[in-house]
Design an enzyme around this catalytic site. Sequence first.
Site, PDB file in Angstrom:
ATOM      1  N   SER B 146       0.835  -1.197   0.000  1.00 20.28           N
ATOM      2  CA  SER B 146       0.000   0.000   0.000  1.00 20.28           C
ATOM      3  C   SER B 146       0.881   1.262   0.000  1.00 20.28           C
ATOM      4  O   SER B 146       1.671   1.444  -0.922  1.00 20.28           O
ATOM      5  CB  SER B 146      -0.977  -0.051   1.182  1.00 20.28           C
ATOM      6  N   ASP B 222      -9.798  -5.703  -3.872  1.00 22.18           N
ATOM      7  CA  ASP B 222      -9.276  -4.707  -2.941  1.00 22.18           C
ATOM      8  C   ASP B 222     -10.306  -3.589  -2.764  1.00 22.18           C
ATOM      9  O   ASP B 222     -10.815  -3.028  -3.736  1.00 22.18           O
ATOM     10  CB  ASP B 222      -7.968  -4.141  -3.517  1.00 22.18           C
ATOM     11  N   HIS B 254      -7.362  -6.041   0.490  1.00 20.33           N
ATOM     12  CA  HIS B 254      -6.188  -5.217   0.824  1.00 20.33           C
ATOM     13  C   HIS B 254      -5.488  -5.684   2.105  1.00 20.33           C
ATOM     14  O   HIS B 254      -4.516  -5.071   2.528  1.00 20.33           O
ATOM     15  CB  HIS B 254      -6.649  -3.765   1.004  1.00 20.33           C
TER      16      HIS B 254
END
Lengths: 276, 276
Positions: B146, B222, B254
């Site tokens: 991320s 996600d 995610h």
Amino acid sequence: MKTVSENRCFGGTQGVYSHSSAATNCEMTFGLFLPEEAQHFTVPVLWYLSGLTCTHENAMTKAGAQAWAAEHGIAVVFPDTSPRGDGVADDDAYDLGKGAGFYVNATQTPWASHFRMWDYIADDLPALLGEHFALDMDRQAITGHSMGGHGALTLAMSLPERFTSVSAFAPIAHPTASDWGRKQLGAYLGSDETTWAKHDATLLMREVGFDGPVLIDQGASDQFLELLKPEALSEAMAAKRQDGVFRMQKGYDHSYFFVSSFMEDHMNFHAEYLFA
Amino acid sequence: MKTVSENRCFGGTQGVYSHSSAATNCEMTFGLFLPEEAQHFTVPVLWYLSGLTCTHENAMTKAGAQAWAAEHGIAVVFPDTSPRGDGVADDDAYDLGKGAGFYVNATQTPWASHFRMWDYIADDLPALLGEHFALDMDRQAITGHSMGGHGALTLAMSLPERFTSVSAFAPIAHPTASDWGRKQLGAYLGSDETTWAKHDATLLMREVGFDGPVLIDQGASDQFLELLKPEALSEAMAAKRQDGVFRMQKGYDHSYFFVSSFMEDHMNFHAEYLFA
């Protein structure tokens, strides 16, 4: 039963579910990893019982079980360690009350109305799992860490033919002779120590043993060795001629870094018997 | 440098250390996994940069990296994601201030005095690691999740020959065009957007690319796809003829369940080039 969350994980699904439990008389939450194979047929299941202060979540996120469970096509269930909720009795100490159910059915106030984790793990949750998921409840194995190792060993020895195999990471091995045990068994079961014996893995090992293979891993640098008393269980296993292996792992402590380091071995061990 | 903790893990050591950083002008904490081989000779090192809200600890306990790092004999360093401490500026939002350093050197008040995570990762921490541990700093690779994937990609492309290989899990791929980016780059770097460009993996990929192989994994389910903008990076990689693989992983979200599911692949990928 309610779905709290579902995350794709190693080709399968790591779920978290909650349900109303008749055994503990409250809402309970558990984690369940289902491998990809469970989309096509029922799969065997490994129980992972957690230690003091843990919820369903700790091992689910830190023990690294899913990688190896996916490889073998085994489901893993991660129950909570006690009843929960506003109406449930608790204690200020970390090792009594919530997070410290000790896998017994309490008979004493204020614990008796909810602290029935033995029945929850032995009857209530298996029935729910068999009903709602693609699990082959004729093929179950059990493991656990610390207090959860105590739970795994005592349940396995007390429910013959339920589990093909049992293992434990640094189990509380002899609670009737330890401050991790005497306090909790006294609070939950009362002062009559004859009621404690069936919740002591060492005493059960001496008396009945387990009708299958046993694997125990214990860190030699565990900060709680005096409370866990691994030597009592090791001696009892040998004296009983128990089919099993007791491994003292040099340098390892009591943490999830220890558990995750040997998770592959434990999963391989259970897989051998679950798929025999 | 102070030792916060050391736990034996997969035959090596999972350590946590703290030190005074000249770059961030505060005490910083990082995790470092050293495989068993580091007792005998220097080992290559993989950087794992974490995402928003994380400390050094999240990936260290949940990403499952140590199993595969131990197999290959690779060290893994887990830096924190921002400066910390009472004297460090913060914001009520989860995505600005502490836990959200974004791997830039802030030039704006109140951030400029501590939020220099670029220099911390590029210069300060590598120097400390090379001095104190058995690491071969000529063999480094980098990955992240991320916001950490954003950091890994931008650092790798901006420091030629530093890293043999770069990978990312669900990186913030195009921050100058996303609410995960415009807010932070504006706050830390000011309103002149020309200063933002070197902190955008997609723009850097279009401009310079990476002088080695790239591996990107992105979950198709996600929950932050609109903020991550993987299509921009994927397009840029292909247009640049970048040596690399972009994988869209069906069903994955995610979470660390996604990261851990593909950690083995990423470790194998980096090992191939670190040991080439």
